[in-house]
Scaffold this motif. Sequence first.
Motif, PDB file in Angstrom:
ATOM      1  N   SER A 297       0.845  -1.264   0.085  1.00 56.57           N
ATOM      2  CA  SER A 297      -0.066   0.087   0.090  1.00 56.57           C
ATOM      3  C   SER A 297       0.910   1.137  -0.030  1.00 56.57           C
ATOM      4  O   SER A 297       0.640   2.404  -0.716  1.00 56.57           O
ATOM      5  CB  SER A 297      -0.999  -0.143   1.238  1.00 56.57           C
ATOM      6  OG  SER A 297      -1.560   1.351   1.193  1.00 56.57           O
ATOM      7  N   ALA A 298       2.054   1.109   0.873  1.00 53.47           N
ATOM      8  CA  ALA A 298       2.584   2.491   0.898  1.00 53.47           C
ATOM      9  C   ALA A 298       3.679   2.593  -0.277  1.00 53.47           C
ATOM     10  O   ALA A 298       3.941   3.787  -0.684  1.00 53.47           O
ATOM     11  CB  ALA A 298       3.858   2.246   1.889  1.00 53.47           C
ATOM     12  N   SER A 299       3.808   1.572  -1.228  1.00 50.47           N
ATOM     13  CA  SER A 299       4.364   1.725  -2.559  1.00 50.47           C
ATOM     14  C   SER A 299       3.532   2.002  -3.710  1.00 50.47           C
ATOM     15  O   SER A 299       3.982   1.978  -4.941  1.00 50.47           O
ATOM     16  CB  SER A 299       5.340   0.569  -2.688  1.00 50.47           C
ATOM     17  OG  SER A 299       4.680  -0.622  -3.146  1.00 50.47           O
ATOM     18  N   GLY A 300       2.181   1.969  -3.420  1.00 51.31           N
ATOM     19  CA  GLY A 300       1.186   2.233  -4.345  1.00 51.31           C
ATOM     20  C   GLY A 300       0.841   1.007  -5.108  1.00 51.31           C
ATOM     21  O   GLY A 300      -0.051   1.135  -6.387  1.00 51.31           O
ATOM     22  N   ARG A 301       1.200   0.032  -4.647  1.00 51.08           N
ATOM     23  CA  ARG A 301       0.888  -1.445  -5.380  1.00 51.08           C
ATOM     24  C   ARG A 301      -0.321  -2.018  -4.640  1.00 51.08           C
ATOM     25  O   ARG A 301      -0.425  -2.216  -3.474  1.00 51.08           O
ATOM     26  CB  ARG A 301       1.875  -2.374  -5.376  1.00 51.08           C
ATOM     27  CG  ARG A 301       3.357  -1.838  -5.986  1.00 51.08           C
ATOM     28  CD  ARG A 301       4.514  -2.795  -5.907  1.00 51.08           C
ATOM     29  NE  ARG A 301       5.730  -2.581  -6.641  1.00 51.08           N
ATOM     30  CZ  ARG A 301       6.640  -1.828  -6.354  1.00 51.08           C
ATOM     31  NH1 ARG A 301       6.668  -1.225  -5.188  1.00 51.08           N
ATOM     32  NH2 ARG A 301       7.654  -1.548  -7.444  1.00 51.08           N
ATOM     33  N   ALA A 302      -0.942  -2.801  -5.662  1.00 47.89           N
ATOM     34  CA  ALA A 302      -2.308  -3.397  -4.941  1.00 47.89           C
ATOM     35  C   ALA A 302      -1.769  -4.899  -4.718  1.00 47.89           C
ATOM     36  O   ALA A 302      -0.598  -5.345  -5.130  1.00 47.89           O
ATOM     37  CB  ALA A 302      -3.199  -3.637  -6.243  1.00 47.89           C
ATOM     38  N   LEU A 303      -2.460  -5.483  -3.711  1.00 49.00           N
ATOM     39  CA  LEU A 303      -1.718  -6.672  -2.935  1.00 49.00           C
ATOM     40  C   LEU A 303      -3.005  -7.679  -3.206  1.00 49.00           C
ATOM     41  O   LEU A 303      -3.913  -7.429  -2.377  1.00 49.00           O
ATOM     42  CB  LEU A 303      -1.310  -6.695  -1.883  1.00 49.00           C
ATOM     43  CG  LEU A 303      -0.741  -7.871  -1.231  1.00 49.00           C
ATOM     44  CD1 LEU A 303       0.785  -7.706  -0.558  1.00 49.00           C
ATOM     45  CD2 LEU A 303      -1.650  -8.295  -0.150  1.00 49.00           C
ATOM     46  N   GLU A 304      -2.805  -8.763  -3.612  1.00 46.98           N
ATOM     47  CA  GLU A 304      -3.711 -10.154  -3.669  1.00 46.98           C
ATOM     48  C   GLU A 304      -3.339 -11.178  -2.740  1.00 46.98           C
ATOM     49  O   GLU A 304      -2.023 -11.400  -2.925  1.00 46.98           O
ATOM     50  CB  GLU A 304      -4.027 -10.528  -5.018  1.00 46.98           C
ATOM     51  CG  GLU A 304      -4.693  -9.421  -5.986  1.00 46.98           C
ATOM     52  CD  GLU A 304      -5.104 -10.240  -7.237  1.00 46.98           C
ATOM     53  OE1 GLU A 304      -4.418 -11.144  -7.507  1.00 46.98           O
ATOM     54  OE2 GLU A 304      -5.700  -9.568  -7.930  1.00 46.98           O
ATOM     55  N   ILE A 305      -4.126 -11.977  -2.008  1.00 44.97           N
ATOM     56  CA  ILE A 305      -3.696 -13.085  -1.245  1.00 44.97           C
ATOM     57  C   ILE A 305      -4.298 -14.051  -1.726  1.00 44.97           C
ATOM     58  O   ILE A 305      -5.687 -14.169  -1.848  1.00 44.97           O
ATOM     59  CB  ILE A 305      -4.020 -12.849   0.326  1.00 44.97           C
ATOM     60  CG1 ILE A 305      -2.964 -11.677   0.909  1.00 44.97           C
ATOM     61  CG2 ILE A 305      -3.922 -14.040   1.092  1.00 44.97           C
ATOM     62  CD1 ILE A 305      -3.177 -11.327   2.177  1.00 44.97           C
ATOM     63  N   GLU A 306      -3.835 -15.296  -2.152  1.00 47.04           N
ATOM     64  CA  GLU A 306      -4.350 -16.465  -2.678  1.00 47.04           C
ATOM     65  C   GLU A 306      -4.570 -17.363  -1.459  1.00 47.04           C
ATOM     66  O   GLU A 306      -3.591 -17.876  -1.015  1.00 47.04           O
ATOM     67  CB  GLU A 306      -3.371 -17.114  -3.471  1.00 47.04           C
ATOM     68  CG  GLU A 306      -3.015 -16.273  -4.901  1.00 47.04           C
ATOM     69  CD  GLU A 306      -3.894 -16.277  -6.140  1.00 47.04           C
ATOM     70  OE1 GLU A 306      -4.764 -17.129  -5.975  1.00 47.04           O
ATOM     71  OE2 GLU A 306      -3.436 -15.700  -6.912  1.00 47.04           O
ATOM     72  N   THR A 307      -5.988 -17.523  -1.216  1.00 50.31           N
ATOM     73  CA  THR A 307      -6.274 -18.303   0.433  1.00 50.31           C
ATOM     74  C   THR A 307      -7.263 -19.338  -0.157  1.00 50.31           C
ATOM     75  O   THR A 307      -7.908 -19.186  -1.126  1.00 50.31           O
ATOM     76  CB  THR A 307      -6.632 -17.328   1.339  1.00 50.31           C
ATOM     77  OG1 THR A 307      -7.110 -18.279   2.367  1.00 50.31           O
ATOM     78  CG2 THR A 307      -7.696 -16.490   0.644  1.00 50.31           C
ATOM     79  N   ASN A 308      -7.185 -20.244   0.677  1.00 53.15           N
ATOM     80  CA  ASN A 308      -8.041 -21.386   0.637  1.00 53.15           C
ATOM     81  C   ASN A 308      -9.441 -21.164   1.429  1.00 53.15           C
ATOM     82  O   ASN A 308     -10.141 -21.973   1.526  1.00 53.15           O
ATOM     83  CB  ASN A 308      -7.725 -22.882   1.073  1.00 53.15           C
ATOM     84  CG  ASN A 308      -6.892 -22.819   2.374  1.00 53.15           C
ATOM     85  OD1 ASN A 308      -7.598 -22.203   3.260  1.00 53.15           O
ATOM     86  ND2 ASN A 308      -5.844 -23.632   2.609  1.00 53.15           N
ATOM     87  N   ALA A 309      -9.583 -19.811   1.806  1.00 52.78           N
ATOM     88  CA  ALA A 309     -10.743 -19.597   2.509  1.00 52.78           C
ATOM     89  C   ALA A 309     -10.893 -20.386   4.000  1.00 52.78           C
ATOM     90  O   ALA A 309     -12.441 -20.526   4.215  1.00 52.78           O
ATOM     91  CB  ALA A 309     -11.812 -19.394   1.746  1.00 52.78           C
ATOM     92  N   THR A 310     -10.057 -20.838   4.650  1.00 52.97           N
ATOM     93  CA  THR A 310     -10.383 -21.685   5.787  1.00 52.97           C
ATOM     94  C   THR A 310      -9.831 -20.654   6.910  1.00 52.97           C
ATOM     95  O   THR A 310     -10.193 -21.251   8.190  1.00 52.97           O
ATOM     96  CB  THR A 310      -9.984 -22.959   5.798  1.00 52.97           C
ATOM     97  OG1 THR A 310      -8.517 -22.869   5.619  1.00 52.97           O
ATOM     98  CG2 THR A 310     -10.501 -23.920   4.607  1.00 52.97           C
TER      99      THR A 310
END
Length: 272
Positions: free
Chosen positions: A142-155
């Motif tokens: 966020s501080a560098s202006g980039r988006a971040l996605e997390i690949e999760t198994n939602a558990t």
Amino acid sequence: MTGKGAALSTAITATNRRTAARVAVADIFYSFQGEGVNLGRRALFVRLMKCNLTCGYPGMPRTADAAAAGAMVCDTEYTWNTTKHDLRAAPAMSAAEIWDQLVRLDPATSDPGLAPVDLVVVSGGEPLLHPSIVVDLARSASASGRALEIETNATIAPSAALIAAGARFNAGLKLASSAVPFSKRIKPQVIAQLQASGRVRWKFVVTGPDDVQEVAGLQQEFGLTEVWLSPEGANVDVIVDRTRWLADVALTHGWNLTTRQHVLIWGDERGR
Ligand code: SF4
């Protein structure tokens, strides 16, 4: 040291200890996001070790030659399957060290004339097993202006701090074809929390018609708002065949469809 100085020193030491959490890292690389809403977008990837599920097996395999029981088998067993892989080879890194390495991989870091890579993907294994690391990475992104996605198994529920840091979630709920027992792969409270965050896209890896029925049932039961289908497969022929079959399925049900671009380009090569 006494008084305020000592207190300050203690606080700094405690802070250092907190922020110096380390995690075993499988891969750090620069590529394209291969699936989902950002398919084809350049991204900086970090893949963290360990998973709380055992896709393809009903439980942790006991021997290296344990036969898979599921139609959908994990394609990153090297992050968790101790019977087949020596996990100790993965280096332990702090979030700051991971971030430094990610930024160095951005070609714009050495050539400011290039467009910066504006997406970071944290994958696994299951990244949410490492809550403080993912929060630190999300804040750095966020501080560098980039988006971040997390690949999760939602558990595993994301923390409020992670959501506040702006992370988005590609939530790959596992289906019966993964052979993982229902009670381990479907956590209603976590699903509800992710859905309520407004930052989730639900991704289902599909092997056949039974999976489609299960996706429809899960969507109805949990009110999943943004559903993506992804064809299971580790080679081009399987991916292409399943993508073609899934096209009508997705359109009919009002779902989105992604292919697996990295497999189409590089097969099952690691770190791509
Ligand atoms: S949740 Fe993902 S990383 Fe974990 S076993 Fe399943 S496919 Fe592999």
